[in-house]
Motif scaffolding. Structure first.
Motif: not given
Length: 251
Positions: A170-186
Motif C-alpha cells: 500500500f501507499n502509504p503503508p498502514p501500520k498493520v497487515k491486511s487479509g482478504v476474505i470471501k463470503l458466500k451465502p451459507a
C-alpha cells in the motif's frame, strides 16, 4: 491529474499489482453479473472490472477528489459512480449482486453490517480488511478471535480466508497487515426465533465474554431455563447454531 491521501477517510491505496490481480481473480471466478466496489480510491482494482463488458459495474466513493480523478483517468466510468459513503448508500441494484473492496479500516465492521442488511441480494463479497478483523470474521468457536461479528456474519455467509497482504503493498503503508476474505451465502442458515433476538443474544453474550453465559444473559431468559447446562459455557464456546437455537427460549 494528482490526488491526495486523506487520513480521515482511512485511505491506504493498493499499489501491488499482483495483489490487485489476486483480488480480481477471486471476484471473476464467481462470474458476477452485477458488481459494486466499495471505495475505489485511485482505481487499483477498478480498472480491471471496467474492462469486463459482461459485468454491470458500479463504485461507491465518498471523496470528491477521487471521483474527479476516476472520471478523468477512466472516462468509461461515467455513470457508474455513486458519490456517497457506502454506509449511507441505497442498495445499488434491484437484482442480486456482488461486493468487492479494499475496505477503509475505520468503518470495515460497519460495512459488514451493511452487507448483512442486504444479505438477501448479496451473492458474494471479496473484501480486504485489517488482518485482525478478517481473522475475526473467519474465526471458529473456541478461538479468542471469535466474537460478535464472527457469529452474525457466519449465520448467513460461509467465510473463506483467502490470503494475507503485507503493509508494503500500500501507499502509504498502514501500520498493520491486511487479509482478504470471501463470503458466500451459507448453504444452510440456522433456524432462529427472529433476527432481532439472535442479534440481541449474541451481543449480550459477548459483552461479558469472560463470564459464564448464565451471568451475562440472565436478563433475557426465564429464570428456570438458566439451569440448562449450556449456560455453564462462555460465549466463545457456543456455535452459531447454539446461539440460534437458544433464541427460541428467550423472553
Amino acid at each position: 491529474m494528482q490526488y491526495t491521501l486523506k487520513k480521515s477517510l482511512g485511505q491506504h491505496f493498493l499499489k501491488d499489482e499482483s495483489i490487485c490481480q489476486r483480488i480480481v481473480d477471486a471476484v471473476l471466478e464467481e462470474h458476477p453479473q452485477r458488481l459494486v466496489e466499495v471505495g475505489p480510491g485511485a482505481g487499483a482494482i477498478t480498472k480491471y472490472f471496467l474492462k469486463e463488458s459482461s459485468i454491470d459495474f458500479k463504485a461507491v466513493e465518498l471523496d470528491d477528489e477521487k471521483i474527479s480523478y476516476l472520471e478523468h483517468t477512466f472516462p468509461v466510468i461515467a455513470g457508474k459512480l455513486i458519490h456517497k459513503s457506502f454506509l449511507d448508500a441505497d442498495i445499488p441494484f434491484n437484482d442480486r449482486f456482488m461486493v468487492v473492496g479494499n475496505f477503509p479500516y475505520n468503518i470495515s465492521s460497519q460495512i459488514l453490517f451493511k452487507v448483512l442488511d442486504w444479505k438477501e441480494q448479496v451473492d458474494c463479497v471479496v473484501g480486504m480488511f485489517q488482518k485482525e478483523v478478517a481473522q475475526r470474521v473467519a474465526s471458529k468457536p473456541g478461538n479468542k478471535a471469535y466474537g460478535i461479528i464472527s457469529v452474525l456474519v457466519q449465520a448467513y455467509f460461509d467465510v473463506e480466508y483467502l490470503f494475507d497482504v503485507d503493509e508494503n503493498a500500500f501507499n502509504p503503508p498502514p501500520k498493520v497487515k491486511s487479509g482478504v476474505i470471501k463470503l458466500k451465502p451459507a448453504k444452510t442458515t440456522p433456524q432462529m426465533a427472529s433476527e432481532e433476538k439472535f442479534k440481541l443474544l449474541v451481543k449480550t453474550a459477548f459483552n461479558q465474554r469472560r463470564k459464564m453465559l448464565r451471568n451475562g444473559v440472565r436478563g433475557i431468559f426465564p429464570a428456570e431455563f438458566l439451569s440448562n447446562e449450556i449456560f455453564n459455557k462462555r460465549a466463545e464456546q457456543l456455535s452459531v447454531e447454539d446461539f440460534a437455537t437458544l433464541t427460541f427460549q428467550m423472553k
